[in-house]
Write a protein that holds these residues in place. Structure first.
Motif, PDB file in Angstrom:
ATOM      1  N   GLY A 120       0.811  -1.203   0.000  1.00 27.37           N
ATOM      2  CA  GLY A 120       0.000   0.000   0.000  1.00 27.37           C
ATOM      3  C   GLY A 120       0.848   1.258   0.000  1.00 27.37           C
ATOM      4  N   LEU A 121       2.129   1.122  -0.374  1.00 26.90           N
ATOM      5  CA  LEU A 121       3.034   2.271  -0.408  1.00 26.90           C
ATOM      6  C   LEU A 121       3.286   2.800  -1.814  1.00 26.90           C
ATOM      7  CD1 LEU A 121       5.727   1.213   2.203  1.00 26.90           C
ATOM      8  CD2 LEU A 121       4.152   3.139   2.364  1.00 26.90           C
ATOM      9  N   GLY A 122       2.938   2.051  -2.839  1.00 25.01           N
ATOM     10  CA  GLY A 122       3.267   2.422  -4.213  1.00 25.01           C
ATOM     11  C   GLY A 122       2.765   3.793  -4.615  1.00 25.01           C
ATOM     12  N   LEU A 123       1.500   4.083  -4.337  1.00 23.23           N
ATOM     13  CA  LEU A 123       0.944   5.384  -4.721  1.00 23.23           C
ATOM     14  C   LEU A 123       1.403   6.495  -3.778  1.00 23.23           C
ATOM     15  CD1 LEU A 123      -2.634   4.399  -5.932  1.00 23.23           C
ATOM     16  CD2 LEU A 123      -0.555   4.770  -7.279  1.00 23.23           C
ATOM     17  N   ALA A 124       1.700   6.164  -2.538  1.00 27.92           N
ATOM     18  CA  ALA A 124       2.272   7.158  -1.620  1.00 27.92           C
ATOM     19  C   ALA A 124       3.658   7.577  -2.118  1.00 27.92           C
ATOM     20  CB  ALA A 124       2.346   6.597  -0.208  1.00 27.92           C
ATOM     21  N   ILE A 125       4.428   6.621  -2.612  1.00 21.85           N
ATOM     22  CA  ILE A 125       5.747   6.920  -3.177  1.00 21.85           C
ATOM     23  C   ILE A 125       5.589   7.776  -4.426  1.00 21.85           C
ATOM     24  CG2 ILE A 125       7.727   5.862  -4.365  1.00 21.85           C
ATOM     25  CD1 ILE A 125       7.493   3.564  -2.251  1.00 21.85           C
ATOM     26  N   VAL A 126       4.597   7.465  -5.254  1.00 22.84           N
ATOM     27  CA  VAL A 126       4.320   8.271  -6.445  1.00 22.84           C
ATOM     28  C   VAL A 126       4.117   9.735  -6.037  1.00 22.84           C
ATOM     29  CG1 VAL A 126       2.567   8.768  -8.216  1.00 22.84           C
ATOM     30  CG2 VAL A 126       3.400   6.424  -7.909  1.00 22.84           C
ATOM     31  N   GLU A 127       3.240   9.962  -5.074  1.00 20.93           N
ATOM     32  CA  GLU A 127       2.953  11.337  -4.659  1.00 20.93           C
ATOM     33  C   GLU A 127       4.200  12.035  -4.115  1.00 20.93           C
ATOM     34  OE1 GLU A 127      -0.552  13.648  -2.410  1.00 20.93           O
ATOM     35  OE2 GLU A 127       0.465  12.145  -1.175  1.00 20.93           O
ATOM     36  N   GLU A 128       4.964  11.351  -3.284  1.00 22.47           N
ATOM     37  CA  GLU A 128       6.170  11.961  -2.705  1.00 22.47           C
ATOM     38  C   GLU A 128       7.181  12.330  -3.792  1.00 22.47           C
ATOM     39  OE1 GLU A 128       6.937  12.948   0.411  1.00 22.47           O
ATOM     40  OE2 GLU A 128       4.969  12.322   1.120  1.00 22.47           O
ATOM     41  N   LEU A 129       7.414  11.417  -4.738  1.00 20.05           N
ATOM     42  CA  LEU A 129       8.382  11.691  -5.805  1.00 20.05           C
ATOM     43  C   LEU A 129       7.910  12.831  -6.705  1.00 20.05           C
ATOM     44  CD1 LEU A 129       9.496   8.077  -6.793  1.00 20.05           C
ATOM     45  CD2 LEU A 129      10.917   9.856  -5.736  1.00 20.05           C
ATOM     46  N   VAL A 130       6.655  12.804  -7.093  1.00 21.47           N
ATOM     47  CA  VAL A 130       6.126  13.860  -7.970  1.00 21.47           C
ATOM     48  C   VAL A 130       6.228  15.216  -7.275  1.00 21.47           C
ATOM     49  CG1 VAL A 130       4.035  14.756  -9.078  1.00 21.47           C
ATOM     50  CG2 VAL A 130       4.641  12.338  -9.330  1.00 21.47           C
ATOM     51  N   THR A 131       5.882  15.268  -6.007  1.00 24.97           N
ATOM     52  CA  THR A 131       5.953  16.515  -5.248  1.00 24.97           C
ATOM     53  C   THR A 131       7.387  17.016  -5.156  1.00 24.97           C
ATOM     54  OG1 THR A 131       3.981  15.910  -3.999  1.00 24.97           O
ATOM     55  CG2 THR A 131       5.403  17.592  -3.024  1.00 24.97           C
ATOM     56  N   LYS A 132       8.328  16.115  -4.915  1.00 30.97           N
ATOM     57  CA  LYS A 132       9.738  16.507  -4.830  1.00 30.97           C
ATOM     58  C   LYS A 132      10.254  17.049  -6.163  1.00 30.97           C
ATOM     59  CE  LYS A 132      11.466  14.028  -0.876  1.00 30.97           C
ATOM     60  NZ  LYS A 132      11.487  15.230  -0.069  1.00 30.97           N
ATOM     61  N   MET A 133       9.610  16.655  -7.262  1.00 27.34           N
ATOM     62  CA  MET A 133      10.010  17.156  -8.585  1.00 27.34           C
ATOM     63  C   MET A 133       9.159  18.357  -9.004  1.00 27.34           C
ATOM     64  SD  MET A 133      10.971  13.667 -10.640  1.00 27.34           S
ATOM     65  CE  MET A 133       9.578  12.653 -10.105  1.00 27.34           C
ATOM     66  N   LYS A 134       8.468  18.957  -8.026  1.00 26.17           N
ATOM     67  CA  LYS A 134       7.654  20.163  -8.233  1.00 26.17           C
ATOM     68  C   LYS A 134       6.473  19.934  -9.167  1.00 26.17           C
ATOM     69  CE  LYS A 134      11.501  23.160  -7.226  1.00 26.17           C
ATOM     70  NZ  LYS A 134      12.833  22.897  -7.575  1.00 26.17           N
ATOM     71  N   GLY A 135       5.923  18.731  -9.119  1.00 26.29           N
ATOM     72  CA  GLY A 135       4.733  18.414  -9.893  1.00 26.29           C
ATOM     73  C   GLY A 135       3.547  18.188  -8.974  1.00 26.29           C
ATOM     74  N   THR A 136       2.419  17.851  -9.579  1.00 30.13           N
ATOM     75  CA  THR A 136       1.223  17.525  -8.810  1.00 30.13           C
ATOM     76  C   THR A 136       0.649  16.212  -9.324  1.00 30.13           C
ATOM     77  OG1 THR A 136      -0.235  18.759 -10.310  1.00 30.13           O
ATOM     78  CG2 THR A 136       0.642  19.957  -8.399  1.00 30.13           C
ATOM     79  N   VAL A 137      -0.092  15.528  -8.455  1.00 31.45           N
ATOM     80  CA  VAL A 137      -0.725  14.271  -8.840  1.00 31.45           C
ATOM     81  C   VAL A 137      -2.118  14.230  -8.221  1.00 31.45           C
ATOM     82  CG1 VAL A 137       0.323  12.992  -6.913  1.00 31.45           C
ATOM     83  CG2 VAL A 137      -0.463  11.747  -8.933  1.00 31.45           C
ATOM     84  N   GLU A 138      -3.077  13.720  -8.988  1.00 33.78           N
ATOM     85  CA  GLU A 138      -4.435  13.583  -8.469  1.00 33.78           C
ATOM     86  C   GLU A 138      -5.068  12.327  -9.055  1.00 33.78           C
ATOM     87  OE1 GLU A 138      -7.241  16.624  -9.561  1.00 33.78           O
ATOM     88  OE2 GLU A 138      -6.701  16.513 -11.668  1.00 33.78           O
ATOM     89  N   ALA A 139      -6.043  11.810  -8.326  1.00 35.34           N
ATOM     90  CA  ALA A 139      -6.776  10.628  -8.764  1.00 35.34           C
ATOM     91  C   ALA A 139      -8.240  10.982  -8.917  1.00 35.34           C
ATOM     92  CB  ALA A 139      -6.623   9.502  -7.748  1.00 35.34           C
ATOM     93  N   LYS A 140      -8.853  10.436  -9.962  1.00 33.39           N
ATOM     94  CA  LYS A 140     -10.288  10.630 -10.192  1.00 33.39           C
ATOM     95  C   LYS A 140     -10.900   9.287 -10.544  1.00 33.39           C
ATOM     96  CE  LYS A 140     -10.003  15.375 -11.800  1.00 33.39           C
ATOM     97  NZ  LYS A 140     -10.199  16.306 -12.911  1.00 33.39           N
ATOM     98  N   LEU A 141     -12.128   9.126 -10.126  1.00 36.86           N
ATOM     99  CA  LEU A 141     -12.887   7.916 -10.436  1.00 36.86           C
ATOM    100  C   LEU A 141     -14.127   8.337 -11.212  1.00 36.86           C
ATOM    101  CD1 LEU A 141     -12.889   4.869  -9.910  1.00 36.86           C
ATOM    102  CD2 LEU A 141     -14.155   5.318  -7.812  1.00 36.86           C
ATOM    103  N   PHE A 142     -14.295   7.756 -12.412  1.00 35.19           N
ATOM    104  CA  PHE A 142     -15.443   8.087 -13.237  1.00 35.19           C
ATOM    105  C   PHE A 142     -15.872   6.850 -14.010  1.00 35.19           C
ATOM    106  CE2 PHE A 142     -17.320   9.711 -17.235  1.00 35.19           C
ATOM    107  CZ  PHE A 142     -18.377  10.432 -16.703  1.00 35.19           C
TER     108      PHE A 142
END
Length: 166
Positions: A127-149
């Motif tokens: 359950g850490l994979g997406l948490a790591i995604v968010e941390e890495l993206v943030t450290k690279m000055k990006g943003t990440v979001e999830a949507k369900l549709f």
């Protein structure tokens, strides 16, 4: 699992410094997809790839972006229902996959460490994979979001553009 926990711990304690550089996001995604070729073939999936530009440069750390893409593709292959779509439009990249209609995902919590939508699921995944995604993206000055549709989970990353803006 221990590798993910160690990396997540380093990322959240600011002990990781990323060297940002100009990289071609389209080429990098293709490289990572090739790493999953056998798994994709075994699952009989034909990923849909839609890059609006053949080549597009962002400012990021190459290995960190590869890790982000690996985590997102692996997540889609493990928990998705038979498809994977990757769209790129300028500095924005979306990874989308169909999910079971009975799956409940909290898109506000999906990037929390140890988040798992089904606590009864027995698996070796932390359950850490997406948490790591968010941390890495943030450290690279990006943003990440999830949507369900309509039973599609889409995770969208906005990378830092080559000219320095988002």
């Amino acid at each position: 699992m221990l590798d993910n926990l160690f990396l997540y711990s380093k990322l959240t304690n600011d002990t990781v410094t990323l060297e940002l550089d100009k990289i071609d996001i389209c080429q990098l995604i293709c490289e990572v997809l090739l790493e999953f070729e056998l798994q994709i073939n075994n699952l009989e999936i034909s990923p849909k790839i839609d890059f609006l530009q053949e080549s597009y440069f962002i400012i990021a750390e190459r290995d960190a972006v590869k890790r982000v893409c690996r985590n997102l593709i692996e997540n889609a292959l493990l928990y998705g229902k038979g498809d994977l779509e990757i769209f790129q439009n300028n500095n924005e990249v979306s990874f989308s996959n169909h999910i079971d209609e009975f799956t409940s995902i909290d898109t506000k919590r999906i990037f929390n460490r140890f988040y798992r939508n089904d606590i009864t699921r027995n698996s070796a995944h932390s359950g850490l994979g997406l948490a790591i995604v968010e941390e890495l993206v943030t450290k690279m000055k990006g943003t990440v979001e999830a949507k369900l549709f309509e039973n599609y989970l889409t995770i969208t990353i906005q990378w830092q553009k080559e000219n320095g803006s988002e």
